[in-house]
Design an enzyme around this catalytic site. Structure first.
Site, short mmCIF file in Angstrom:
data_model
loop_
_atom_site.label_atom_id
_atom_site.label_comp_id
_atom_site.label_asym_id
_atom_site.label_seq_id
_atom_site.Cartn_x
_atom_site.Cartn_y
_atom_site.Cartn_z
N SER A 141 56.06 -34.10 32.58
CA SER A 141 56.56 -35.38 33.07
C SER A 141 55.39 -36.34 33.22
O SER A 141 54.23 -35.92 33.27
CB SER A 141 57.24 -35.15 34.43
OG SER A 141 57.54 -36.36 35.08
N TYR A 154 59.25 -32.45 43.16
CA TYR A 154 59.28 -32.62 41.71
C TYR A 154 57.86 -32.84 41.17
O TYR A 154 57.46 -32.24 40.17
CB TYR A 154 60.18 -33.81 41.36
CG TYR A 154 60.39 -34.02 39.87
CD1 TYR A 154 61.37 -33.30 39.19
CD2 TYR A 154 59.62 -34.92 39.15
CE1 TYR A 154 61.59 -33.50 37.83
CE2 TYR A 154 59.83 -35.12 37.80
CZ TYR A 154 60.81 -34.41 37.14
OH TYR A 154 61.01 -34.59 35.80
#
Length: 249
Positions: A141, A154
């Site tokens: 990410s 996350y």
């Protein structure tokens, strides 16, 4: 021919929609037989792949149940007899300020985004070591590089995904296995719906992307096929940003 995946089998997780769906369909388009695994139904993914004659099987599994991963991998092996490519895409996100981030949310995110990824890679890696070749693609990410806002679990998981990618590459490159990651930029999926719904945040994001648009899941097809194919045989431990130029800004 370097990008031809005919005769290869790919196990892709998190395939009910979004990035996982696009990657599963992209690998099928390149000739791979695909096993699509998701917590929810992947019927739409199967239909998209079979529409052009792609070979695909699917089943549902809770990948956050770490004790069940051996059975998941065994079932995937049973579909086409081998796993040449593993795409660890399944993931979740929980949004809350760090001071209010629930312990359960933290553990749920880490279990699926990191722990399941590692233990499934471990199972696939053992199979690939025996066969002398294999490709593992982890989905990282932009938050493998940055801190983000209101997503501490996350962010922690995606930083760790980048690290695990490098650690596995160091151990397995000499055994004919390439382990790399893709770091998607801001892609229009269910996970980013809250950001796109926030006009100010969405505008701020767009202003930083040189390409001037949110990414589409289909933008991940080509990079995934590249990392799954023999064209990337000398790539090891790399995190490939597919972000419209976000990181270059």
């Amino acid at each position: 021919m370097s990008f031809d995946l005919t005769g290869k089998t790919a196990l892709v997780t998190g395939t009910s929609g979004g990035i996982g769906q696009a990657i599963a369909v992209g690998l099928a388009e390149a000739g791979a037989s695909v096993v699509a695994v998701s917590a929810s139904n992947s019927a739409e993914t199967v239909a998209l792949a079979r529409a052009f004659g792609g070979t695909i099987a699917e089943f549902s599994a809770d990948l956050s149940d770490l004790d069940g991963l051996e059975a998941v991998f065994a079932r995937a092996l049973g579909c086409f007899g081998q796993v040449d490519i593993l795409v660890n895409n399944a993931g979740t996100i929980r949004r809350a300020p760090a001071a209010e981030h629930a312990r359960r949310d933290w553990h749920d995110v880490i279990d699926l985004n990191l722990n399941a990824l590692f233990f499934l890679s471990q199972l696939a890696g053992g199979h690939m070591i025996e066969r002398g070749s294999g490709k593992i693609i982890n989905i990282a990410s932009m938050l493998s590089y940055q801190g983000g806002i209101n997503v501490p679990g996350y962010t922690a998981s995606k930083h760790a995904v980048a690290g695990v990618t490098k650690a596995l590459a160091n151990e397995w490159a000499s055994k004919g296995i390439q382990v790399n990651a893709i770091a998607p930029g801001y892609i229009a999926t269910r996970n980013t719906a809250p950001l796109r719904a926030d006009e100010q945040r969405s505008q701020a994001i767009l202003e930083r992307i040189p390409a001037g648009r949110w990414g589409s899941p289909d933008d991940l097809k080509g990079p995934a096929v590249f990392l799954a194919s023999s064209a990337s045989d000398y790539m090891n431990g790399h995190v490939l940003c597919v972000d419209g130029g976000w990181m270059a800004r």
